[in-house]
Design a protein around this motif. Structure first.
Motif, PDB file in Angstrom:
ATOM      1  N   LYS A   1     -21.854  12.011 -24.339  1.00  0.00           N
ATOM      2  CA  LYS A   1     -21.961  10.829 -25.188  1.00  0.00           C
ATOM      3  C   LYS A   1     -20.613  10.282 -25.616  1.00  0.00           C
ATOM      4  O   LYS A   1     -20.509   9.140 -26.039  1.00  0.00           O
ATOM      5  CB  LYS A   1     -22.803  11.159 -26.418  1.00  0.00           C
ATOM      6  CG  LYS A   1     -24.240  11.476 -26.052  1.00  0.00           C
ATOM      7  CD  LYS A   1     -25.076  11.730 -27.261  1.00  0.00           C
ATOM      8  CE  LYS A   1     -26.491  12.051 -26.808  1.00  0.00           C
ATOM      9  NZ  LYS A   1     -27.392  12.260 -27.899  1.00  0.00           N
ATOM     10  N   LYS A   2     -19.568  11.122 -25.545  1.00  0.00           N
ATOM     11  CA  LYS A   2     -18.241  10.662 -25.923  1.00  0.00           C
ATOM     12  C   LYS A   2     -17.209  11.573 -25.268  1.00  0.00           C
ATOM     13  O   LYS A   2     -17.541  12.617 -24.719  1.00  0.00           O
ATOM     14  CB  LYS A   2     -18.064  10.673 -27.436  1.00  0.00           C
ATOM     15  CG  LYS A   2     -18.219  12.031 -28.077  1.00  0.00           C
ATOM     16  CD  LYS A   2     -18.072  11.955 -29.570  1.00  0.00           C
ATOM     17  CE  LYS A   2     -18.221  13.354 -30.177  1.00  0.00           C
ATOM     18  NZ  LYS A   2     -17.997  13.333 -31.605  1.00  0.00           N
TER      19      LYS A   2
ATOM     20  N   GLY B   1     -14.104   8.249 -22.549  1.00  0.00           N
ATOM     21  CA  GLY B   1     -15.449   7.701 -22.620  1.00  0.00           C
ATOM     22  C   GLY B   1     -16.519   8.737 -22.319  1.00  0.00           C
ATOM     23  O   GLY B   1     -16.238   9.923 -22.104  1.00  0.00           O
TER      24      GLY B   1
ATOM     25  N   GLY C   1     -18.676  10.665 -20.206  1.00  0.00           N
ATOM     26  CA  GLY C   1     -18.687  11.037 -18.797  1.00  0.00           C
ATOM     27  C   GLY C   1     -18.918  12.517 -18.621  1.00  0.00           C
ATOM     28  O   GLY C   1     -19.217  13.249 -19.564  1.00  0.00           O
TER      29      GLY C   1
ATOM     30  N   LYS D   1     -13.072   4.232 -24.702  1.00  0.00           N
ATOM     31  CA  LYS D   1     -13.977   3.097 -24.444  1.00  0.00           C
ATOM     32  C   LYS D   1     -14.264   2.914 -22.956  1.00  0.00           C
ATOM     33  O   LYS D   1     -14.984   1.995 -22.568  1.00  0.00           O
ATOM     34  CB  LYS D   1     -13.367   1.798 -24.999  1.00  0.00           C
ATOM     35  CG  LYS D   1     -13.018   1.854 -26.464  1.00  0.00           C
ATOM     36  CD  LYS D   1     -14.235   1.907 -27.329  1.00  0.00           C
ATOM     37  CE  LYS D   1     -13.835   1.801 -28.797  1.00  0.00           C
ATOM     38  NZ  LYS D   1     -14.672   2.585 -29.657  1.00  0.00           N
TER      39      LYS D   1
ATOM     40  N   THR E   1     -15.795   2.979 -19.348  1.00  0.00           N
ATOM     41  CA  THR E   1     -17.151   3.086 -18.807  1.00  0.00           C
ATOM     42  C   THR E   1     -17.081   2.976 -17.289  1.00  0.00           C
ATOM     43  O   THR E   1     -16.051   2.590 -16.719  1.00  0.00           O
ATOM     44  CB  THR E   1     -18.047   1.950 -19.332  1.00  0.00           C
ATOM     45  OG1 THR E   1     -17.516   0.699 -18.857  1.00  0.00           O
ATOM     46  CG2 THR E   1     -18.135   1.939 -20.850  1.00  0.00           C
ATOM     47  N   LEU E   2     -18.182   3.277 -16.642  1.00  0.00           N
ATOM     48  CA  LEU E   2     -18.261   3.112 -15.193  1.00  0.00           C
ATOM     49  C   LEU E   2     -18.016   1.656 -14.814  1.00  0.00           C
ATOM     50  O   LEU E   2     -17.283   1.375 -13.849  1.00  0.00           O
ATOM     51  CB  LEU E   2     -19.614   3.595 -14.673  1.00  0.00           C
ATOM     52  CG  LEU E   2     -19.828   3.478 -13.169  1.00  0.00           C
ATOM     53  CD1 LEU E   2     -18.807   4.305 -12.393  1.00  0.00           C
ATOM     54  CD2 LEU E   2     -21.246   3.891 -12.811  1.00  0.00           C
ATOM     55  N   ASP E   3     -18.597   0.726 -15.547  1.00  0.00           N
ATOM     56  CA  ASP E   3     -18.381  -0.696 -15.246  1.00  0.00           C
ATOM     57  C   ASP E   3     -16.901  -1.058 -15.311  1.00  0.00           C
ATOM     58  O   ASP E   3     -16.404  -1.829 -14.481  1.00  0.00           O
ATOM     59  CB  ASP E   3     -19.168  -1.584 -16.217  1.00  0.00           C
ATOM     60  CG  ASP E   3     -20.670  -1.543 -15.968  1.00  0.00           C
ATOM     61  OD1 ASP E   3     -21.084  -1.160 -14.849  1.00  0.00           O
ATOM     62  OD2 ASP E   3     -21.432  -1.883 -16.887  1.00  0.00           O
ATOM     63  N   TYR E   4     -16.182  -0.510 -16.272  1.00  0.00           N
ATOM     64  CA  TYR E   4     -14.749  -0.788 -16.419  1.00  0.00           C
ATOM     65  C   TYR E   4     -13.968  -0.304 -15.202  1.00  0.00           C
ATOM     66  O   TYR E   4     -13.163  -1.039 -14.636  1.00  0.00           O
ATOM     67  CB  TYR E   4     -14.219  -0.128 -17.694  1.00  0.00           C
ATOM     68  CG  TYR E   4     -12.733  -0.281 -17.878  1.00  0.00           C
ATOM     69  CD1 TYR E   4     -12.195  -1.430 -18.432  1.00  0.00           C
ATOM     70  CD2 TYR E   4     -11.861   0.730 -17.492  1.00  0.00           C
ATOM     71  CE1 TYR E   4     -10.818  -1.582 -18.595  1.00  0.00           C
ATOM     72  CE2 TYR E   4     -10.493   0.599 -17.652  1.00  0.00           C
ATOM     73  CZ  TYR E   4      -9.975  -0.556 -18.203  1.00  0.00           C
ATOM     74  OH  TYR E   4      -8.622  -0.686 -18.356  1.00  0.00           O
TER      75      TYR E   4
ATOM     76  N   TYR F   1     -18.602   9.512 -13.894  1.00  0.00           N
ATOM     77  CA  TYR F   1     -19.573   8.854 -14.764  1.00  0.00           C
ATOM     78  C   TYR F   1     -20.963   8.785 -14.132  1.00  0.00           C
ATOM     79  O   TYR F   1     -21.876   8.234 -14.733  1.00  0.00           O
ATOM     80  CB  TYR F   1     -19.065   7.451 -15.115  1.00  0.00           C
ATOM     81  CG  TYR F   1     -17.731   7.514 -15.823  1.00  0.00           C
ATOM     82  CD1 TYR F   1     -17.661   7.579 -17.205  1.00  0.00           C
ATOM     83  CD2 TYR F   1     -16.538   7.559 -15.105  1.00  0.00           C
ATOM     84  CE1 TYR F   1     -16.444   7.683 -17.856  1.00  0.00           C
ATOM     85  CE2 TYR F   1     -15.318   7.659 -15.755  1.00  0.00           C
ATOM     86  CZ  TYR F   1     -15.275   7.719 -17.125  1.00  0.00           C
ATOM     87  OH  TYR F   1     -14.069   7.841 -17.776  1.00  0.00           O
TER      88      TYR F   1
END
Length: 103
Positions: A3-4, A8, A10, A53, A55-58, A82
């Motif tokens: 969760k953290k 991030g 992962g 912060k 994320t996979l999208d980042y 991730y």
């Protein structure tokens, strides 16, 4: 995924068994263990400082699949994926156990 974390939410991996053993803790849990896994890191985004912060999208914006980084120069690296399908756990090793205090 967790969760953290320092990079991030992962799935975090240590570089070797010595570091994994060091990171195992009994602060919250009755048993401390680590899992040996084969991990497909794909293309890694290399970072020299934490960013919780991420994320996979980042990282996908940089055509990457994972993160490798540390807090500062000279410290142990963190390896993060991730996506659970990038991990293939092979065995779990229990390191420490404390008495269950739940009655």
């Amino acid at each position: 995924p967790g969760k953290k974390g320092m990079f991030g939410a992962g799935i975090y991996f240590a570089a070797n068994k010595k570091i994994a053993r060091h990171k195992c803790t009994l602060k919250k849990y009755i048993v401390a263990a680590y899992v040996e896994s084969v991990v497909d890191f794909g293309n890694s985004l290399i970072l020299d400082s934490p960013n919780n912060k991420i994320t996979l999208d980042y990282i996908k914006k940089y055509n990457c699949d994972s993160v490798m980084g540390g807090r500062k120069e000279g410290t142990d690296w963190e390896f993060v994926v991730y996506e659970p399908h990038r991990t293939n756990p092979e065995k779990m090793l229990r390191l420490k156990q404390r008495k269950n205090t739940i009655k």
